[in-house]
Design a protein around this motif. Structure first.
Motif, PDB file in Angstrom:
ATOM      1  N   GLN A 138       0.832  -1.207   0.000  1.00 23.76           N
ATOM      2  CA  GLN A 138       0.000   0.000   0.000  1.00 23.76           C
ATOM      3  C   GLN A 138       0.870   1.261   0.000  1.00 23.76           C
ATOM      4  O   GLN A 138       0.509   2.271  -0.618  1.00 23.76           O
ATOM      5  CB  GLN A 138      -0.915   0.002   1.223  1.00 23.76           C
ATOM      6  N   GLN A 139       1.987   1.205   0.692  1.00 27.86           N
ATOM      7  CA  GLN A 139       2.890   2.354   0.719  1.00 27.86           C
ATOM      8  C   GLN A 139       3.646   2.517  -0.597  1.00 27.86           C
ATOM      9  O   GLN A 139       3.937   3.638  -1.021  1.00 27.86           O
ATOM     10  CB  GLN A 139       3.892   2.197   1.859  1.00 27.86           C
ATOM     11  N   GLY A 193      -2.581  -4.786  -5.477  1.00 29.56           N
ATOM     12  CA  GLY A 193      -2.359  -4.591  -6.901  1.00 29.56           C
ATOM     13  C   GLY A 193      -3.633  -4.658  -7.706  1.00 29.56           C
ATOM     14  O   GLY A 193      -3.848  -3.865  -8.636  1.00 29.56           O
ATOM     15  N   THR A 194      -4.526  -5.598  -7.358  1.00 30.77           N
ATOM     16  CA  THR A 194      -5.799  -5.737  -8.066  1.00 30.77           C
ATOM     17  C   THR A 194      -6.656  -4.486  -7.912  1.00 30.77           C
ATOM     18  O   THR A 194      -7.207  -3.959  -8.886  1.00 30.77           O
ATOM     19  CB  THR A 194      -6.570  -6.962  -7.538  1.00 30.77           C
ATOM     20  N   SER A 195      -6.778  -4.001  -6.693  1.00 27.46           N
ATOM     21  CA  SER A 195      -7.602  -2.813  -6.428  1.00 27.46           C
ATOM     22  C   SER A 195      -7.033  -1.575  -7.116  1.00 27.46           C
ATOM     23  O   SER A 195      -7.787  -0.757  -7.662  1.00 27.46           O
ATOM     24  CB  SER A 195      -7.708  -2.577  -4.920  1.00 27.46           C
ATOM     25  N   PHE A 196      -5.709  -1.438  -7.088  1.00 28.32           N
ATOM     26  CA  PHE A 196      -5.100  -0.283  -7.742  1.00 28.32           C
ATOM     27  C   PHE A 196      -5.348  -0.332  -9.246  1.00 28.32           C
ATOM     28  O   PHE A 196      -5.682   0.682  -9.866  1.00 28.32           O
ATOM     29  CB  PHE A 196      -3.602  -0.241  -7.460  1.00 28.32           C
ATOM     30  N   TYR A 209     -14.758  -6.060 -13.743  1.00 26.12           N
ATOM     31  CA  TYR A 209     -14.309  -5.383 -12.526  1.00 26.12           C
ATOM     32  C   TYR A 209     -14.650  -6.134 -11.254  1.00 26.12           C
ATOM     33  O   TYR A 209     -14.172  -5.764 -10.175  1.00 26.12           O
ATOM     34  CB  TYR A 209     -14.886  -3.964 -12.468  1.00 26.12           C
ATOM     35  N   ASP A 210     -15.468  -7.188 -11.353  1.00 24.13           N
ATOM     36  CA  ASP A 210     -15.728  -7.983 -10.152  1.00 24.13           C
ATOM     37  C   ASP A 210     -14.765  -9.168 -10.041  1.00 24.13           C
ATOM     38  O   ASP A 210     -14.964 -10.070  -9.233  1.00 24.13           O
ATOM     39  CB  ASP A 210     -17.179  -8.476 -10.118  1.00 24.13           C
ATOM     40  N   THR A 211     -13.708  -9.160 -10.864  1.00 24.71           N
ATOM     41  CA  THR A 211     -12.692 -10.199 -10.788  1.00 24.71           C
ATOM     42  C   THR A 211     -11.965 -10.130  -9.440  1.00 24.71           C
ATOM     43  O   THR A 211     -11.485  -9.060  -9.049  1.00 24.71           O
ATOM     44  CB  THR A 211     -11.665 -10.038 -11.931  1.00 24.71           C
ATOM     45  N   ALA A 212     -11.889 -11.251  -8.755  1.00 27.10           N
ATOM     46  CA  ALA A 212     -11.235 -11.302  -7.439  1.00 27.10           C
ATOM     47  C   ALA A 212      -9.909 -12.049  -7.553  1.00 27.10           C
ATOM     48  O   ALA A 212      -9.774 -12.974  -8.348  1.00 27.10           O
ATOM     49  CB  ALA A 212     -12.134 -11.996  -6.428  1.00 27.10           C
ATOM     50  N   PRO A 213      -8.930 -11.681  -6.748  1.00 28.77           N
ATOM     51  CA  PRO A 213      -7.658 -12.412  -6.751  1.00 28.77           C
ATOM     52  C   PRO A 213      -7.818 -13.794  -6.134  1.00 28.77           C
ATOM     53  O   PRO A 213      -8.781 -14.053  -5.407  1.00 28.77           O
ATOM     54  CB  PRO A 213      -6.735 -11.533  -5.902  1.00 28.77           C
ATOM     55  N   TYR A 214      -6.876 -14.691  -6.426  1.00 24.44           N
ATOM     56  CA  TYR A 214      -6.919 -16.035  -5.869  1.00 24.44           C
ATOM     57  C   TYR A 214      -5.551 -16.391  -5.310  1.00 24.44           C
ATOM     58  O   TYR A 214      -4.510 -16.000  -5.845  1.00 24.44           O
ATOM     59  CB  TYR A 214      -7.351 -17.064  -6.892  1.00 24.44           C
ATOM     60  N   ALA A 215      -5.555 -17.130  -4.201  1.00 29.14           N
ATOM     61  CA  ALA A 215      -4.305 -17.501  -3.529  1.00 29.14           C
ATOM     62  C   ALA A 215      -3.626 -18.663  -4.222  1.00 29.14           C
ATOM     63  O   ALA A 215      -2.394 -18.727  -4.277  1.00 29.14           O
ATOM     64  CB  ALA A 215      -4.559 -17.829  -2.064  1.00 29.14           C
ATOM     65  N   ARG A 216      -4.432 -19.597  -4.747  1.00 34.20           N
ATOM     66  CA  ARG A 216      -3.870 -20.806  -5.360  1.00 34.20           C
ATOM     67  C   ARG A 216      -4.505 -21.037  -6.720  1.00 34.20           C
ATOM     68  O   ARG A 216      -5.707 -20.866  -6.904  1.00 34.20           O
ATOM     69  CB  ARG A 216      -4.121 -22.040  -4.465  1.00 34.20           C
ATOM     70  N   VAL A 217      -3.675 -21.462  -7.657  1.00 33.99           N
ATOM     71  CA  VAL A 217      -4.160 -21.796  -8.991  1.00 33.99           C
ATOM     72  C   VAL A 217      -3.030 -22.518  -9.715  1.00 33.99           C
ATOM     73  O   VAL A 217      -1.858 -22.380  -9.368  1.00 33.99           O
ATOM     74  CB  VAL A 217      -4.589 -20.534  -9.783  1.00 33.99           C
ATOM     75  N   GLU A 218      -3.378 -23.311 -10.698  1.00 37.39           N
ATOM     76  CA  GLU A 218      -2.375 -23.983 -11.508  1.00 37.39           C
ATOM     77  C   GLU A 218      -2.220 -23.261 -12.836  1.00 37.39           C
ATOM     78  O   GLU A 218      -2.928 -22.306 -13.150  1.00 37.39           O
ATOM     79  CB  GLU A 218      -2.768 -25.445 -11.738  1.00 37.39           C
TER      80      GLU A 218
END
Length: 371
Positions: A85-86, A124-127, A361-370
Motif C-alpha cells: 500500500q505504501q 495490486g488488483t484494487s489499484f 471489474y468484479d474479478t477477485a484475486p486467488y491464492a492458489r491456482v495452476e
C-alpha cells in the motif's frame, strides 16, 4: 487512430442501480494504433513492481523490495500487504516517468491476479481497477505462473531473441517446481510438478538450519562457488514420470547436520561451503534429470527456465550445459526477470490484449491456482 467502444461488463437487461456496487458499468476505448502500451502491476508476494511495455518492448521496470521480512526469516503476509500500500503509487509513477509516457498513453493495465498472498494481491488488483476506471481503459488479469513462463518474451530491444512455440519451460521457485510444455501463450501443459516441497523452499529451509539469513537461496549460491560439491551426498527421490520431490532431500540434509554436530559442535561452521555446494549440486541433479527425460520424450527443440530459482548460477549453467549436450536451444532470462517483476506481467498482458481478452471489474484475486 481508430477506436472502438466496448461496454464491460455486457449491458444487463435491467438498468444498473446506484447501489449495485459489484457490476460497475463503464465504457472504455480499445485503441487500434501502431502503439499498444501496457502497464503491468505485480504484487503477489513481497515485491511491489510496475513496468511499461510498448509493442512488446520493455520501456521500464521498477521494483520495490521489502527488507522488513529479513528479521523474521520469511515473508509476513500482513507486513507485506501494508508495504504494498505504501509502495504502489510511487512505483507506478516511477515506471511511467522512466518510460517517458503519461497515463493517457496507456492502452490497458495488466495485473497479477494470483497465485500469491491474498492481502498483497488485493493491493495490486484494487489499484489496477481504480486506475482503469479513472482512465477508462481495460484491465487484464494475469496468472503469476504464466508470467514467469513468458518472461522469455521480455525484450529490451527489438532484435532480442525470443523462443518459438512450442518449448519446454523449467519453472522453479519457492513455491513451484514444474516442467511445462508451452504450445502458445495461453496453451500450457504441466508435464511434471513437485508432489511436496519446491526447489526454492529446499534452498531456503536448508539455508535456515545452517544459520544463513533469509532468503537463503542467494547465500547458498555464493557459498557453493567456494565449496566441494562432492563432499557430502544427500538423498535423491525416485519418483516416476516427470514429478519432483524435495522433502526427502531436506530430511537427509537435516540428519547430516545432526550427525555432524554430534561429532563436532562447529560442524556447520567448518563445512558451510561444502554443505552449500553439495546441496546445490543435488538439487540441480534432481531438476535436470527430469528435464532431460522430458526433452527426449517430447522432442521439443527449445528449453527455457523461469522463476526465482533460475537466478541460481549453478542452475543456469547446468541447464545451458544440458541443452548443449542435447542439441537444443536454451533461453535463460536475465536475473532481474527471474524473480517477481512486472515486466513479465506486462508481456503476458500484451499477448492477451492482442486477442482482446479482458476481465470484468468484479474479478477477485486467488491464492492458489495452476497453470
Amino acid at each position: 487512430l481508430r477506436s472502438q467502444i466496448y461496454t464491460y461488463p455486457p449491458q444487463p437487461q435491467r438498468p444498473v442501480r446506484r447501489q449495485d456496487s459489484v457490476r460497475v458499468l463503464i465504457k472504455f476505448k480499445i485503441k487500434y494504433s501502431k502503439l499498444v502500451t501496457i502497464l503491468g502491476i505485480e504484487s503477489s508476494c513481497d515485491d511491489t513492481s510496475a513496468a511499461v511495455v510498448r509493442d512488446g518492448i520493455l520501456l521500464s521496470n521498477v521494483i520495490a523490495s521489502q527488507a522488513v521480512h529479513e528479521e523474521y526469516g520469511g515473508v509476513v503476509p500482513e507486513l507485506a500487504s501494508r508495504a504494498h500500500q505504501q509502495n504502489i503509487v510511487p512505483v507506478v509513477d516511477a515506471a511511467l516517468r522512466r518510460a517517458g509516457i503519461g497515463k493517457g498513453d496507456l492502452s490497458a493495465i495488466a495485473f497479477t491476479r494470483g497465485p500469491g498472498l491474498i492481502g498483497s494481491l488485493l493491493v495490486g488488483t484494487s489499484f489496477a481497477k481504480g486506475m482503469s476506471l479513472g482512465l477508462r481503459i481495460p484491465i487484464i488479469d494475469v496468472n503469476h505462473l504464466h508470467g514467469h513462463v513468458l518472461a522469455q518474451f521480455v525484450r529490451q530491444n527489438p532484435d532480442d531473441r525470443v523462443p518459438e512455440f512450442p518449448y519446454l519451460c523449467l519453472l522453479v521457485s519457492g513455491g513451484n517446481s514444474q516442467i511445462i510444455l508451452v504450445r502458445s501463450y495461453n496453451d500450457m501443459e504441466i508435464l511434471g510438478r513437485t508432489i511436496d516441497d519446491a526447489a526454492g523452499e529446499a534452498f531456503d529451509k536448508c539455508a535456515k538450519v545452517m544459520g544463513l539469513p533469509y532468503p537463503g537461496g542467494p547465500h547458498i549460491d555464493r557459498l557453493a562457488a567456494e565449496g566441494d560439491a562432492t563432499r557430502f551426498k544427500f538423498a535423491k527421490p525416485h519418483i516416476p514420470g516427470y514429478d519432483y520431490s524435495f522433502s526427502g532431500l531436506k530430511t537427509s540434509f537435516l540428519y547430516t547436520l545432526r550427525d555432524g554436530i554430534k561429532a563436532d559442535p562447529d560442524f556447520v561452521e567448518h563445512n558451510r561451503a561444502d554443505l552449500a555446494a553439495s546441496l546445490q549440486r543435488t538439487i540441480i541433479d534432481i531438476l535436470t534429470d527430469k528435464l532431460a527425460k522430458a526433452i527426449d520424450a517430447t522432442g521439443v527443440r527449445t528449453v527455457a527456465i523461469g522463476g526465482g530459482v533460475s537466478a541460481n548460477s549453478g542452475v543456469r549453467a547446468a541447464v545451458a550445459d544440458l541443452c548443449a549436450k542435447k542439441g537444443v536451444e536454451a533461453f535463460i532470462p536475465e536475473r532481474k526477470f527471474t524473480t517477481d517483476n512486472a515486466a513479465m506481467v506486462a508481456v503476458a498482458g500484451y499477448f492477451k490484449y492482442l486477442d482482446k481478452i479482458f476481465c470484468p471489474y468484479d474479478t477477485a484475486p486467488y491464492a492458489r491456482v495452476e497453470i
